[in-house]
Design an enzyme around this catalytic site. Structure first.
Site, PDB file in Angstrom:
ATOM      1  N   ASP A  51      -0.153  -1.112  -1.337  1.00 18.73           N
ATOM      2  CA  ASP A  51       1.255  -1.083  -1.763  1.00 18.73           C
ATOM      3  C   ASP A  51       1.552   0.213  -2.506  1.00 18.73           C
ATOM      4  O   ASP A  51       2.610   0.823  -2.331  1.00 18.73           O
ATOM      5  CB  ASP A  51       1.584  -2.282  -2.653  1.00 18.73           C
ATOM      6  CG  ASP A  51       1.466  -3.612  -1.923  1.00 18.73           C
ATOM      7  OD1 ASP A  51       1.585  -3.629  -0.685  1.00 18.73           O
ATOM      8  OD2 ASP A  51       1.259  -4.634  -2.602  1.00 18.73           O
ATOM      9  N   GLY A  54      -3.036  -4.421   0.494  1.00 24.22           N
ATOM     10  CA  GLY A  54      -2.104  -4.374  -0.634  1.00 24.22           C
ATOM     11  C   GLY A  54      -2.761  -4.492  -1.997  1.00 24.22           C
ATOM     12  O   GLY A  54      -2.563  -3.634  -2.862  1.00 24.22           O
ATOM     13  N   HIS A 105       2.781 -10.438   2.890  1.00 22.58           N
ATOM     14  CA  HIS A 105       1.812 -11.252   2.161  1.00 22.58           C
ATOM     15  C   HIS A 105       1.198 -12.266   3.123  1.00 22.58           C
ATOM     16  O   HIS A 105       1.736 -12.523   4.206  1.00 22.58           O
ATOM     17  CB  HIS A 105       2.489 -11.957   0.991  1.00 22.58           C
ATOM     18  CG  HIS A 105       2.810 -11.033  -0.140  1.00 22.58           C
ATOM     19  ND1 HIS A 105       3.826 -11.274  -1.027  1.00 22.58           N
ATOM     20  CD2 HIS A 105       2.248  -9.862  -0.529  1.00 22.58           C
ATOM     21  CE1 HIS A 105       3.868 -10.298  -1.920  1.00 22.58           C
ATOM     22  NE2 HIS A 105       2.930  -9.429  -1.630  1.00 22.58           N
ATOM     23  N   ARG A 141      10.696  -1.195  -6.495  1.00 24.14           N
ATOM     24  CA  ARG A 141      11.428  -0.258  -7.347  1.00 24.14           C
ATOM     25  C   ARG A 141      11.521   1.125  -6.709  1.00 24.14           C
ATOM     26  O   ARG A 141      12.585   1.738  -6.677  1.00 24.14           O
ATOM     27  CB  ARG A 141      10.737  -0.157  -8.710  1.00 24.14           C
ATOM     28  CG  ARG A 141      11.383   0.818  -9.661  1.00 24.14           C
ATOM     29  CD  ARG A 141      10.524   1.008 -10.928  1.00 24.14           C
ATOM     30  NE  ARG A 141      10.939   2.173 -11.644  1.00 24.14           N
ATOM     31  CZ  ARG A 141      10.585   3.418 -11.355  1.00 24.14           C
ATOM     32  NH1 ARG A 141       9.784   3.663 -10.353  1.00 24.14           N
ATOM     33  NH2 ARG A 141      11.028   4.434 -12.067  1.00 24.14           N
ATOM     34  N   HIS A 156      -1.646  -8.761  -7.380  1.00 25.61           N
ATOM     35  CA  HIS A 156      -1.185  -7.373  -7.485  1.00 25.61           C
ATOM     36  C   HIS A 156       0.335  -7.309  -7.641  1.00 25.61           C
ATOM     37  O   HIS A 156       0.976  -6.356  -7.210  1.00 25.61           O
ATOM     38  CB  HIS A 156      -1.656  -6.575  -6.266  1.00 25.61           C
ATOM     39  CG  HIS A 156      -1.104  -7.069  -4.961  1.00 25.61           C
ATOM     40  ND1 HIS A 156      -1.358  -8.319  -4.469  1.00 25.61           N
ATOM     41  CD2 HIS A 156      -0.303  -6.466  -4.057  1.00 25.61           C
ATOM     42  CE1 HIS A 156      -0.728  -8.467  -3.312  1.00 25.61           C
ATOM     43  NE2 HIS A 156      -0.083  -7.360  -3.043  1.00 25.61           N
ATOM     44  N   ASP A 215       2.068  -4.106  -8.549  1.00 24.62           N
ATOM     45  CA  ASP A 215       2.143  -3.141  -7.448  1.00 24.62           C
ATOM     46  C   ASP A 215       3.311  -3.467  -6.521  1.00 24.62           C
ATOM     47  O   ASP A 215       3.999  -2.575  -6.026  1.00 24.62           O
ATOM     48  CB  ASP A 215       0.848  -3.130  -6.633  1.00 24.62           C
ATOM     49  CG  ASP A 215      -0.359  -2.712  -7.444  1.00 24.62           C
ATOM     50  OD1 ASP A 215      -0.174  -2.097  -8.510  1.00 24.62           O
ATOM     51  OD2 ASP A 215      -1.490  -3.006  -7.013  1.00 24.62           O
ATOM     52  N   ASP A 236       6.045 -12.976  -0.213  1.00 27.68           N
ATOM     53  CA  ASP A 236       6.043 -14.418  -0.449  1.00 27.68           C
ATOM     54  C   ASP A 236       6.574 -14.708  -1.851  1.00 27.68           C
ATOM     55  O   ASP A 236       5.882 -14.460  -2.835  1.00 27.68           O
ATOM     56  CB  ASP A 236       4.619 -14.952  -0.289  1.00 27.68           C
ATOM     57  CG  ASP A 236       4.519 -16.451  -0.459  1.00 27.68           C
ATOM     58  OD1 ASP A 236       5.529 -17.095  -0.821  1.00 27.68           O
ATOM     59  OD2 ASP A 236       3.425 -16.995  -0.230  1.00 27.68           O
TER      60      ASP A 236
END
Length: 147
Positions: free
Chosen positions: A69, A64, A17, A105, A96, A99, A89
């Site tokens: 992402d 991203g 980030h 995950r 997002h 995302d 961050d």
């Protein structure tokens, strides 16, 4: 469960980030020699910064927030990425965020090592498995989906 071979030459996603980009670039510089032996991927600006600051080739995805992402998550699901270094961050809201959560995950789901801070990245890059081929274990998703 099934085993999947992870090659000695790792395919590494580098993501950060905005408030963490300098930290990631610094980490890559500190480990440039080791990372030069692997294939590097990155989201838009992060990949560009790493390439410019280190001279290392970085295959770039979209930024991203513009889908980068998700592209990395897709590569994980396809078995085309072995490691993720994602300096995110935790103190700044991200437009997002769904995302980002999906990427976290999918990395866990596919048992892909992910470093979210410099200490974890240091542990990961110093692991003997970082430079050798090894077998990782994946859950049998078909059995999980049947229940």
């Amino acid at each position: 469960m099934k085993e999947v071979s992870v090659p000695a030459t790792k395919r590494i996603a580098l993501v950060a980030h905005d408030n963490r980009k300098e930290d990631l670039v610094s980490w890559v510089k500190a480990h440039r020699e080791i990372l030069s032996k692997h294939r590097l991927f990155g989201t838009g600006t992060t990949g560009k910064l790493i390439s410019e600051e280190t001279g290392l080739p970085v295959t770039r995805f979209l930024s991203g927030p513009l889908g980068g992402d998700q592209q990395i998550g897709a590569k994980i699901a396809e078995g085309d990425l072995d490691i993720v270094v994602f300096f995110w961050d935790p103190l700044t809201a991200q437009p997002h965020d769904p995302d980002v959560k999906a990427l976290l995950r999918i990395a866990v789901l596919y048992n892909v090592p992910m470093a979210c801070n410099r200490s974890t990245a240091d542990y990961m890059i110093s692991s003997p498995q970082f430079t050798i081929s090894y077998e990782k274990v994946l859950l049998n998703f078909e059995l999980l989906c049947e229940s």
